[in-house]
Design an enzyme around this catalytic site. Structure first.
Site, short mmCIF file in Angstrom:
data_model
loop_
_atom_site.label_atom_id
_atom_site.label_comp_id
_atom_site.label_asym_id
_atom_site.label_seq_id
_atom_site.Cartn_x
_atom_site.Cartn_y
_atom_site.Cartn_z
N ARG A 27 0.82 -1.22 0.00
CA ARG A 27 0.00 0.00 0.00
C ARG A 27 0.85 1.27 0.00
O ARG A 27 0.45 2.28 0.59
CB ARG A 27 -0.93 0.04 1.22
CG ARG A 27 -2.05 -0.97 1.19
CD ARG A 27 -3.19 -0.48 0.30
NE ARG A 27 -4.22 -1.50 0.20
CZ ARG A 27 -5.30 -1.53 0.97
NH1 ARG A 27 -5.50 -0.63 1.90
NH2 ARG A 27 -6.19 -2.48 0.81
N ARG A 31 -3.46 6.88 1.01
CA ARG A 31 -3.95 8.09 1.69
C ARG A 31 -2.97 8.76 2.65
O ARG A 31 -3.17 9.90 3.04
CB ARG A 31 -5.26 7.77 2.44
CG ARG A 31 -6.48 7.84 1.53
CD ARG A 31 -7.74 7.53 2.30
NE ARG A 31 -7.69 6.16 2.78
CZ ARG A 31 -8.55 5.63 3.64
NH1 ARG A 31 -9.53 6.36 4.13
NH2 ARG A 31 -8.45 4.37 3.99
N ARG A 40 -6.64 11.92 -5.77
CA ARG A 40 -7.87 11.16 -5.55
C ARG A 40 -9.08 12.10 -5.55
O ARG A 40 -10.12 11.79 -6.11
CB ARG A 40 -7.76 10.42 -4.23
CG ARG A 40 -9.07 9.88 -3.81
CD ARG A 40 -9.02 8.50 -3.29
NE ARG A 40 -10.38 8.06 -3.40
CZ ARG A 40 -11.21 7.86 -2.40
NH1 ARG A 40 -10.86 7.93 -1.34
NH2 ARG A 40 -12.45 7.54 -2.53
N ASP A 77 -6.93 -2.58 -7.43
CA ASP A 77 -7.46 -3.21 -6.22
C ASP A 77 -7.84 -4.65 -6.51
O ASP A 77 -8.19 -4.98 -7.65
CB ASP A 77 -8.67 -2.45 -5.68
CG ASP A 77 -8.99 -2.87 -4.25
OD1 ASP A 77 -8.32 -2.38 -3.33
OD2 ASP A 77 -9.87 -3.74 -4.06
N TYR A 155 -15.04 -11.70 -0.26
CA TYR A 155 -15.72 -10.42 -0.53
C TYR A 155 -16.92 -10.62 -1.45
O TYR A 155 -17.96 -9.98 -1.28
CB TYR A 155 -14.74 -9.42 -1.16
CG TYR A 155 -13.71 -8.88 -0.19
CD1 TYR A 155 -13.99 -7.76 0.59
CD2 TYR A 155 -12.48 -9.49 -0.04
CE1 TYR A 155 -13.05 -7.26 1.49
CE2 TYR A 155 -11.52 -9.00 0.86
CZ TYR A 155 -11.82 -7.89 1.62
OH TYR A 155 -10.90 -7.41 2.51
O1 1CP Z 1 -0.07 -1.45 -2.49
C1 1CP Z 1 -0.33 -0.56 -3.31
O2 1CP Z 1 0.08 0.61 -3.22
C2 1CP Z 1 -1.12 -0.95 -4.56
C3 1CP Z 1 -2.53 -0.80 -4.52
C4 1CP Z 1 -3.44 -1.71 -3.70
C5 1CP Z 1 -3.35 -3.07 -3.36
C6 1CP Z 1 -2.20 -4.02 -3.61
C7 1CP Z 1 -4.70 -1.26 -3.22
C8 1CP Z 1 -5.19 0.13 -3.34
N1 1CP Z 1 -5.36 -2.32 -2.67
C9 1CP Z 1 -4.57 -3.44 -2.73
C10 1CP Z 1 -4.89 -4.81 -2.30
C11 1CP Z 1 -6.10 -5.06 -1.48
N2 1CP Z 1 -7.35 -4.48 -1.57
C12 1CP Z 1 -6.19 -6.08 -0.50
C13 1CP Z 1 -5.07 -7.07 -0.21
C14 1CP Z 1 -4.00 -6.50 0.68
C15 1CP Z 1 -4.41 -6.15 2.10
O3 1CP Z 1 -4.82 -7.07 2.85
O4 1CP Z 1 -4.28 -4.98 2.46
C16 1CP Z 1 -7.48 -6.07 0.04
C17 1CP Z 1 -8.04 -6.98 1.11
C18 1CP Z 1 -8.22 -5.05 -0.64
C19 1CP Z 1 -9.66 -4.70 -0.46
C20 1CP Z 1 -9.80 -3.27 -0.08
N3 1CP Z 1 -9.66 -2.24 -0.96
C21 1CP Z 1 -10.02 -2.73 1.20
C22 1CP Z 1 -10.21 -3.53 2.50
C23 1CP Z 1 -11.68 -3.68 2.75
C24 1CP Z 1 -12.06 -4.47 3.99
O5 1CP Z 1 -12.80 -3.86 4.81
O6 1CP Z 1 -11.73 -5.65 4.16
C25 1CP Z 1 -10.04 -1.33 1.06
C26 1CP Z 1 -10.29 -0.30 2.13
C27 1CP Z 1 -9.79 -1.05 -0.31
C28 1CP Z 1 -9.64 0.30 -0.96
C29 1CP Z 1 -8.27 0.66 -1.38
N4 1CP Z 1 -7.46 -0.10 -2.20
C30 1CP Z 1 -6.28 0.56 -2.45
C31 1CP Z 1 -6.34 1.82 -1.74
C32 1CP Z 1 -5.27 2.87 -1.76
C33 1CP Z 1 -7.59 1.86 -1.08
C34 1CP Z 1 -8.13 3.02 -0.25
C35 1CP Z 1 -9.01 3.81 -1.13
C36 1CP Z 1 -9.02 5.27 -0.81
O7 1CP Z 1 -9.71 5.63 0.14
O8 1CP Z 1 -8.37 6.05 -1.52
#
Ligand code: 1CP
Length: 345
Positions: A27, A31, A40, A77, A155
């Site tokens: 990540r 943010r 964003r 994502d 999910y």
């Molecule tokens: O790592 C990076 O910089 C690349 C981008 C990336 C990756 C690899 C994002 C951007 N998401 C992910 C993977 C991801 N997404 C995972 C696997 C890794 C982990 O466990 O962290 C999972 C479970 C998600 C699902 C997801 N997407 C969630 C979790 C939801 C939950 O409640 O279980 C969330 C909050 C997101 C949104 C998201 N994805 C990425 C970002 C930067 C964001 C935040 C969005 C924002 O508010 O701008």
């Protein structure tokens, strides 16, 4: 020779132990960076950011430019895949992702779109990869990624994130055969998705199984190990030189089976894995990890002390320095600078 093929990351993923490990952070675009928040806001929504190649490219490059990290990870994502399979996807502020309608039984499988129609939705992601392959510095490789079938299924079945993956676990106990069909569909779709990212220029790929830790051992073998093995084998047939990194978060002692039976080049270790154990038990694969991301909120002295401890604990084995899970929005970018100084000396 300069170039991403000789980059520190790819050397370690091929089994070399380096004096100073390459560093990147899960990540790393997100943010906690003011420049991300600005872009964003301009994009409108998180999904617009993911599906607009110029913006996704720019967000991927932001942490590379600011910190000089040793690898970039595609900005996208894991939930874009179910979106491409026909579930509606939205990310509402402060609430997390929503997928609808839920895929909660075998009847619902018939309402998903065929795998060869995913490209309609995912084409902008492949375009982002192509752009990054041109715009990244020559010695910074691009990591493509996908969610692993079990985590993505959790999910799709619940329609949102859950603390215990309850809905997916209930389906798998009620109707193992139907649930297995979802896992198989996702395994095939993930192969297609990662193959297209590699074709577009990704030099390594990572498979995120964030909820691997919620399965009992026999189900872990069926829904985590088996799909991972099939995905890795299918990619290796076409691209034997492209390493796959697996992240079975929370796997505990099952990390050992995962490391030895999936054919991964590397395993990403969560924060709870003891490194002296990993060094002994996980021989033959590169190790990535595993700093607690919370010290990027709190800073020194713990941050530098813990980072150096990890480097020492994995000295002499192929090691990619990373976090044990994603960096959090309240992390301080100045602490990332401290981290890099602690790791690189
Ligand atoms: O790592 C990076 O910089 C690349 C981008 C990336 C990756 C690899 C994002 C951007 N998401 C992910 C993977 C991801 N997404 C995972 C696997 C890794 C982990 O466990 O962290 C999972 C479970 C998600 C699902 C997801 N997407 C969630 C979790 C939801 C939950 O409640 O279980 C969330 C909050 C997101 C949104 C998201 N994805 C990425 C970002 C930067 C964001 C935040 C969005 C924002 O508010 O701008």
């Amino acid at each position: 020779v300069a170039g991403a093929g000789n980059s520190k990351l790819l050397r370690v993923l091929r089994g070399e132990a380096l004096e100073v490990p390459p560093v990147w952070m899960m990540r790393q675009a997100g943010r906690y960076l003011p420049e991300y928040r600005e872009l964003r806001a301009r994009a409108g929504s998180f999904l617009d950011l993911c599906y607009t190649p110029e913006l996704a490219e720019e967000v991927t490059l932001q942490p590379i430019r600011r910190f000089g990290l040793d690898a970039a990870i595609l900005f996208a994502d894991i939930l874009l895949l179910p979106h491409a399979l026909g579930q509606e996807l939205s990310f509402s502020e402060g609430e997390g992702p929503r997928l609808a309608p839920v895929v909660a039984d075998r009847q619902a499988l018939g309402r998903l779109r065929p795998i060869d129609e995913m490209r309609e939705t995912l084409a902008p992601v492949y375009e982002t990869v192509r752009r990054l392959a041109r715009s990244l510095p020559a010695d910074v490789p691009l990591i493509g990624f996908a969610g692993a079938p079990w985590t993505v299924a959790s999910y799709m079945v619940a329609g949102q994130g859950t603390a215990d993956q309850g809905p997916a676990r209930c389906w798998m106990y009620r109707d193992a055969e139907g649930f297995e069909r979802l896992i198989e569909l996702l395994t095939e779709a993930t192969i297609v998705y990662l193959a297209a990212q590699i074709e577009a220029g990704a030099q390594a790929v990572m498979l995120f199984d964030s909820w691997a830790g919620s399965l009992p051992p026999e189900r872990f073998v069926r829904y985590v190990i088996e799909p991972a093995r099939r995905i890795t084998a299918a990619l290796a047939r076409a691209w034997p030189q492209v390493p796959v990194i697996g992240f079975p978060r929370g796997a505990g002692v099952m990390y050992e089976v995962f490391a030895h039976e999936t054919g991964m080049a590397a395993v990403a270790l969560d924060t709870a894995v003891p490194l002296d154990w990993a060094r002994r038990a996980l021989r033959g694969v590169a190790l990535q990890g595993n700093l607690d991301p919370m010290v990027l909120v709190t800073g020194d002295p713990e941050l530098s002390r813990m980072a150096r401890r990890i480097v020492e604990a994995l000295r002499g084995v192929p090691h990619v320095f990373n976090l044990g899970h994603g960096i959090t929005p309240d992390a301080d970018p100045r602490n990332v600078e401290l981290l890099l100084r602690a790791v690189r000396g």
